[in-house]
Design a protein around this motif. Structure first.
Motif, PDB file in Angstrom:
ATOM      1  N   ASP A   1      -9.097 -65.018  55.679  1.00 34.72           N
ATOM      2  CA  ASP A   1      -9.319 -66.223  56.487  1.00 34.72           C
ATOM      3  C   ASP A   1     -10.736 -66.767  56.352  1.00 34.72           C
ATOM      4  O   ASP A   1     -11.072 -67.776  56.982  1.00 34.72           O
ATOM      5  CB  ASP A   1      -9.038 -65.915  57.964  1.00 34.72           C
ATOM      6  N   GLY A   2     -11.563 -66.099  55.549  1.00 38.24           N
ATOM      7  CA  GLY A   2     -12.915 -66.577  55.310  1.00 38.24           C
ATOM      8  C   GLY A   2     -13.916 -66.200  56.389  1.00 38.24           C
ATOM      9  O   GLY A   2     -14.948 -66.863  56.536  1.00 38.24           O
TER      10      GLY A   2
ATOM     11  N   ARG B   1     -16.939 -64.494  58.208  1.00 40.68           N
ATOM     12  CA  ARG B   1     -18.205 -63.889  57.804  1.00 40.68           C
ATOM     13  C   ARG B   1     -18.372 -62.528  58.464  1.00 40.68           C
ATOM     14  O   ARG B   1     -17.719 -62.210  59.451  1.00 40.68           O
ATOM     15  CB  ARG B   1     -19.361 -64.809  58.184  1.00 40.68           C
TER      16      ARG B   1
END
Length: 289
Positions: free
Chosen positions: A189-190, A192
């Protein structure tokens, strides 16, 4: 019939051990808290709540309670936050991580007296290594253990250094129980690293955090050896913890009645804190991913 009694028979030695070394001493302390005794007198006259009245009217008690509370409020969050951050980096089963785990855990199993003596030398005003280092940078000598504003912070640093390894090891066990699929899904989902840490790691490690919080608060309220070796409760009562006061009243002044009253108050206080954490914080702990 025997099969029904078997579980009780198996746990009987443990129950007996707990009764002899926990429940009976608690009952004895409760009894002595209502009496006047000095270890030597053959009689222990009943004085009712006089020991509690003297205790609660003592400025020394309220100062010790304040110092202990400040110590716990500052040291426990520092310990848990540092432990979680360090554990998140050492959770991998690599050789360097394993070596660092052992090195960080070593202070937890080292004699507290030895640690306190070493840190007393390090923080010594005239010959301590820390002041020697500061002098090379052009600073003057700092009275670490003689300044009421600094002495408690020194004890917090020493206690954190000793207990941090245990917290790290427990956190590593909790982190290893988190399914890797959740991190994979967050990566897809990207997410961080910082956001994944806040949204995935911290919530799922809450059961471990809750356990360590309970243990750490109890340990903070029972700190004795570090204080007794390094500061003796000084300067001017700035590091006088409840257990130090208990030892001084009971085993230096030989006022067993008031010392037992303080022990009962400390026991009730810890039980109240445990119930508060169970009612308020326990509801926010989820044991399933």
């Amino acid at each position: 019939m025997l099969s029904r009694l078997t579980p009780y028979i198996l746990v009987l030695p443990l129950i007996s051990f707990i009764a002899v070394f926990t429940y009976i001493p608690i009952a004895a302390s409760l009894n002595l808290s209502f009496r006047e005794w000095d270890f030597l007198s053959p009689t222990m006259p009943l004085v009712g709540f006089e020991n509690y009245r003297l205790l609660f009217s003592s400025h020394e008690f309220w100062n010790s309670l304040k110092v202990t509370a400040i110590f716990a409020v500052i040291s426990v969050p520092i310990r848990l936050c540092l432990a979680l951050v360090v554990a998140s980096y050492l959770v991998r089963e690599a050789l360097p991580s394993r070596i660092l785990r052992g090195a960080l855990f070593l202070p937890s199993v080292t004699s507290t007296v030895s640690i306190a003596v070493v840190f007393s030398w390090l923080f010594a005003t005239d010959y301590g290594m820390i002041n020697a280092f500061l002098q090379t940078l052009g600073f003057g000598k700092v009275p670490w253990l003689q300044d009421p504003q600094l002495a408690l912070w020194v004890l917090i640093i020493v206690n954190t250094w000793k207990q941090l390894g245990y917290d790290i090891v427990i956190y590593i066990a909790g982190l290893q129980a988190i399914p890797q699929e959740l991190y994979d899904a967050a990566a897809v989902d990207g997410g961080r690293k910082g956001r994944v840490f806040r949204r995935v790691t911290v919530p799922l490690v809450m059961p471990t955090t809750y356990f360590l919080l309970v243990v750490s608060v109890i340990e903070a309220f029972q700190v004795f050896t570090v204080v007794d070796v390094m500061t003796k409760g000084g300067p001017a009562g700035a590091t006088d913890m409840l257990v130090n006061m208990l030892y001084r009243v009971g085993f230096t002044l030989f006022d067993i009645g008031q010392g037992s009253a303080l022990a009962v108050v400390l026991f009730v206080l810890l039980m109240a804190l445990a119930l508060f954490k169970a009612r308020v914080l326990g509801r926010r702990v989820h044991y399933e991913a």
